[in-house]
Scaffold this active site. Structure first.
Site, mmCIF file in Angstrom:
data_model
loop_
_atom_site.group_PDB
_atom_site.id
_atom_site.type_symbol
_atom_site.label_atom_id
_atom_site.label_comp_id
_atom_site.label_asym_id
_atom_site.label_seq_id
_atom_site.Cartn_x
_atom_site.Cartn_y
_atom_site.Cartn_z
ATOM 1 N N HIS A 105 0.808 -1.218 0.000
ATOM 2 C CA HIS A 105 0.000 0.000 0.000
ATOM 3 C C HIS A 105 0.842 1.269 0.000
ATOM 4 C CE1 HIS A 105 -4.369 -1.190 0.810
ATOM 5 N NE2 HIS A 105 -3.741 -2.234 0.320
ATOM 6 N N ASP A 113 7.862 5.421 -0.616
ATOM 7 C CA ASP A 113 8.417 6.621 0.003
ATOM 8 C C ASP A 113 7.921 6.788 1.439
ATOM 9 O OD1 ASP A 113 5.768 7.202 -0.393
ATOM 10 O OD2 ASP A 113 6.101 9.145 -1.349
ATOM 11 N N PRO A 200 -5.816 -1.669 -6.315
ATOM 12 C CA PRO A 200 -6.856 -2.558 -6.839
ATOM 13 C C PRO A 200 -7.856 -2.957 -5.764
ATOM 14 C CG PRO A 200 -4.770 -3.724 -6.599
ATOM 15 C CD PRO A 200 -4.495 -2.283 -6.311
ATOM 16 N N THR A 280 -2.714 -23.023 4.947
ATOM 17 C CA THR A 280 -1.612 -22.688 5.874
ATOM 18 C C THR A 280 -1.635 -21.185 6.105
ATOM 19 O OG1 THR A 280 -0.143 -22.582 3.952
ATOM 20 C CG2 THR A 280 -0.092 -24.624 5.228
ATOM 21 N N ASP A 285 3.959 -19.793 1.765
ATOM 22 C CA ASP A 285 4.199 -20.936 0.885
ATOM 23 C C ASP A 285 3.295 -20.809 -0.335
ATOM 24 O OD1 ASP A 285 1.643 -21.536 1.774
ATOM 25 O OD2 ASP A 285 2.276 -23.140 3.126
HETATM 26 C C1 HEM Z 1 -3.877 -7.934 -6.738
HETATM 27 C C2 HEM Z 1 -4.604 -7.035 -6.145
HETATM 28 C C3 HEM Z 1 -4.868 -7.029 -4.658
HETATM 29 C C4 HEM Z 1 -6.064 -6.856 -4.068
HETATM 30 C C5 HEM Z 1 -7.377 -6.590 -4.776
HETATM 31 C C6 HEM Z 1 -5.855 -6.949 -2.652
HETATM 32 C C7 HEM Z 1 -6.851 -6.785 -1.710
HETATM 33 C C8 HEM Z 1 -6.714 -7.051 -0.373
HETATM 34 C C9 HEM Z 1 -7.769 -6.951 0.616
HETATM 35 C C10 HEM Z 1 -9.176 -6.479 0.331
HETATM 36 C C11 HEM Z 1 -7.271 -7.366 1.794
HETATM 37 C C12 HEM Z 1 -8.008 -7.516 3.118
HETATM 38 C C13 HEM Z 1 -8.280 -6.214 3.792
HETATM 39 C C14 HEM Z 1 -9.215 -6.473 4.948
HETATM 40 O O1 HEM Z 1 -10.397 -6.734 4.680
HETATM 41 O O2 HEM Z 1 -8.758 -6.459 6.097
HETATM 42 C C15 HEM Z 1 -5.901 -7.721 1.568
HETATM 43 C C16 HEM Z 1 -5.067 -8.208 2.543
HETATM 44 C C17 HEM Z 1 -3.742 -8.444 2.344
HETATM 45 N N1 HEM Z 1 -3.015 -8.157 1.192
HETATM 46 FE FE1 HEM Z 1 -3.788 -7.729 -0.595
HETATM 47 N N2 HEM Z 1 -4.553 -7.201 -2.402
HETATM 48 C C18 HEM Z 1 -3.900 -7.253 -3.591
HETATM 49 C C19 HEM Z 1 -2.546 -7.416 -3.776
HETATM 50 C C20 HEM Z 1 -1.663 -7.559 -2.747
HETATM 51 C C21 HEM Z 1 -0.236 -7.495 -2.903
HETATM 52 C C22 HEM Z 1 0.492 -7.205 -4.202
HETATM 53 C C23 HEM Z 1 0.301 -7.722 -1.680
HETATM 54 C C24 HEM Z 1 1.750 -7.735 -1.260
HETATM 55 C C25 HEM Z 1 2.737 -8.089 -2.056
HETATM 56 C C26 HEM Z 1 -0.793 -7.951 -0.778
HETATM 57 C C27 HEM Z 1 -0.667 -8.302 0.552
HETATM 58 C C28 HEM Z 1 -1.725 -8.488 1.426
HETATM 59 C C29 HEM Z 1 -1.596 -9.053 2.748
HETATM 60 C C30 HEM Z 1 -0.328 -9.606 3.367
HETATM 61 C C31 HEM Z 1 -2.857 -9.000 3.335
HETATM 62 C C32 HEM Z 1 -3.233 -9.445 4.758
HETATM 63 C C33 HEM Z 1 -3.116 -8.239 5.662
HETATM 64 C C34 HEM Z 1 -3.350 -8.539 7.146
HETATM 65 O O3 HEM Z 1 -3.635 -9.673 7.515
HETATM 66 O O4 HEM Z 1 -3.231 -7.594 7.937
HETATM 67 N N3 HEM Z 1 -1.965 -7.816 -1.448
HETATM 68 N N4 HEM Z 1 -5.585 -7.500 0.253
#
Ligand code: HEM
Ligand SMILES: *[C@@H]1O[C@H](CO)[C@@H](O)[C@H](O)[C@H]1NC(C)=O
Ligand SMILES: CC(=O)N[C@H]1CO[C@H](CO)[C@@H](O)[C@@H]1O
Length: 375
Positions: A105, A113, A200, A280, A285
């Site tokens: 993010h 930055d 996204p 997991t 993984d």
């Molecule tokens: C491809 C498009 C992506 C979408 C649409 C997306 C969307 C989301 C959403 C909606 C959540 C959950 C937020 C919530 O309800 O608490 C989430 C969690 C997460 N996203 Fe993504 N994400 C994307 C790509 C990525 C990328 C590129 C990364 C890192 C390289 C990433 C890492 C994470 C991680 C680690 C979580 C868990 C966060 C937590 O447990 O605190 N995501 N993502």
């Protein structure tokens, strides 16, 4: 044993001239801790590095970044960051997911930055997609910043600390080790609402995801591999309610869908969460891609990767070959880590990750001995 470990480390970690010295300098810099304890911890975190797959990424770097940026000015930085991340994860494994998401993010809207770390009413943290960032992970980054500045003076940016901490969170969760180029500086201002809006959405379809990544010079392989970060962490019901009744969705396993619907039925405060990788949930993984094969991806944006012809082949390959996933993930992280970075004299080295320096000066910088020592 110790010597053997350090000797192997110096072969494993291309790019840094003498990794054993950084382990030792952590030990010597941590004056307020027992030296023996620090050495033991440095060794245990080195063990974590050694037991993980190492991916060497040899791409040309963005201007101003280098593989050895702090070798002279803060040789202990990598050891200090690794120690703090390892310790924090021992207390709360979810911090790994928190760090990895913060990194994404921060980097995606206007570059890596540390603009996401700025707090305040018009900050990125107040924008919708950031409302579920983990405060513990944000705090950890500034705690590490304080420790690093205490050891070296204010030489290392919050953007670089975020990058290193994220890499170490991946390693500590079982994912690949990869070197990250350093030399980023911290931005003066949060990304605009419009830029934050380019992140996204979980209900995006694959063509939209591909376009949104392409807009940031990330390709389809980057999209498929980086989405694999959803191998750790959680989502709130609001992020996947589009897939639950009364909406129709035939791309989700009906039993899984029913479970999610039951779980989210009673969520008056919007605090109910679901793990992103049902197999997991805390391990880095390739089981996320198994989930997708079983129609148990949590978001539409996840499941789509296994259904769309532009991404299906690669998502399948990653499910069959974890090394291939780790390799592409490492490359894509190194690539993302260089997007629109501030280097040289641009930006600043923030003295507090949550505020730009002009706002900090005059305020009490207590707890940051490094500032006093360096001044
Ligand atoms: C491809 C498009 C992506 C979408 C649409 C997306 C969307 C989301 C959403 C909606 C959540 C959950 C937020 C919530 O309800 O608490 C989430 C969690 C997460 N996203 Fe993504 N994400 C994307 C790509 C990525 C990328 C590129 C990364 C890192 C390289 C990433 C890492 C994470 C991680 C680690 C979580 C868990 C966060 C937590 O447990 O605190 N995501 N993502
Ligand atoms: C990609 O960038 C173009 C041009 O700025 C913009 O119109 C479009 O909405 C962007 N697409 C996505 C999916 O973000
Ligand atoms: C982690 C963090 O600071 N999250 C913020 C997201 O936005 C909401 C609403 O403005 C804040 O209350 C949270 O603190």
């Amino acid at each position: 044993m110790m010597i053997a470990l350090f000797a192997r480390a110096s072969h494993t970690r291309a790019g840094s001239s003498d990794p054993s010295s950084s382990a030792y300098s952590v030990a010597s810099k941590m004056a307020n801790r027992s030296r023996a304890a620090a050495v033991v911890l440095a060794i245990s975190s080195l063990c974590a590095v050694l037991s993980s797959a190492t991916v060497t990424v040899n791409e040309p770097l963005a201007a101003g970044l280098s593989w050895s940026f702090y070798d002279a000015s803060c040789p202990s930085v990598e050891g200090i960051v690794r120690w703090h991340v390892t310790e924090a994860l021992r207390r709360d494994v979810g911090i790994a997911a928190g760090l990895i998401r913060i990194f994404f993010h921060d980097c995606f809207p206007q570059g890596c930055d540390a603009s996401l770390l700025l707090s305040g009413s018009s900050s990125e943290q107040s924008e919708l997609p950031n409302q579920t960032l983990r405060p513990e992970a944000l705090k950890l980054i500034d705690d590490i910043r304080a420790a690093v500045h205490s050891a070296c003076g204010p030489k290392v940016s919050c953007a670089d600390i975020t990058t290193l901490a994220t890499r170490d969170a991946v390693v500590a969760s079982g994912g690949p080790f990869f070197e990250v180029p350093l030399g980023r500086r911290d931005g003066f201002a949060p990304a605009s609402r419009d830029l934050v809006g380019t992140l996204p959405a979980p209900f995006s379809d694959v063509p939209t995801l591909i376009e949104s990544f392409k807009n940031r010079s990330l390709d389809t392989a980057d999209l498929v591999a980086l989405s694999g970060a959803h191998t750790v962490g959680r989502g709130h019901c609001g992020s996947f309610s589009d897939r639950l009744p009364p909406n129709a969705d035939d791309t989700i396993d009906p039993v899984f869908r029913q479970k999610l619907a039951a779980k989210c039925a009673n969520d008056p405060k919007g605090t109910v969460t679901q793990v992103l990788d049902v197999r997991t949930p805390n391990a880095f993984d390739n089981k996320y891609y198994f989930d997708l094969i079983a129609k148990q991806g949590l978001f539409k944006s996840d499941q789509g990767l296994m259904n769309h012809p532009a991404t299906k082949r690669m998502a399948t390959r990653f499910s069959l070959n974890q090394a291939a996933f780790f390799d592409q993930f490492s490359r894509s992280m190194v690539k993302m880590s260089q997007m629109d970075v501030l280097t040289g004299n641009a930006g600043e080295i923030r003295l507090n990750c949550a505020a730009r320096n002009s706002r900090v000066s005059g305020l009490d910088a207590a707890g940051d001995e490094g500032l006093a020592a360096d001044a």
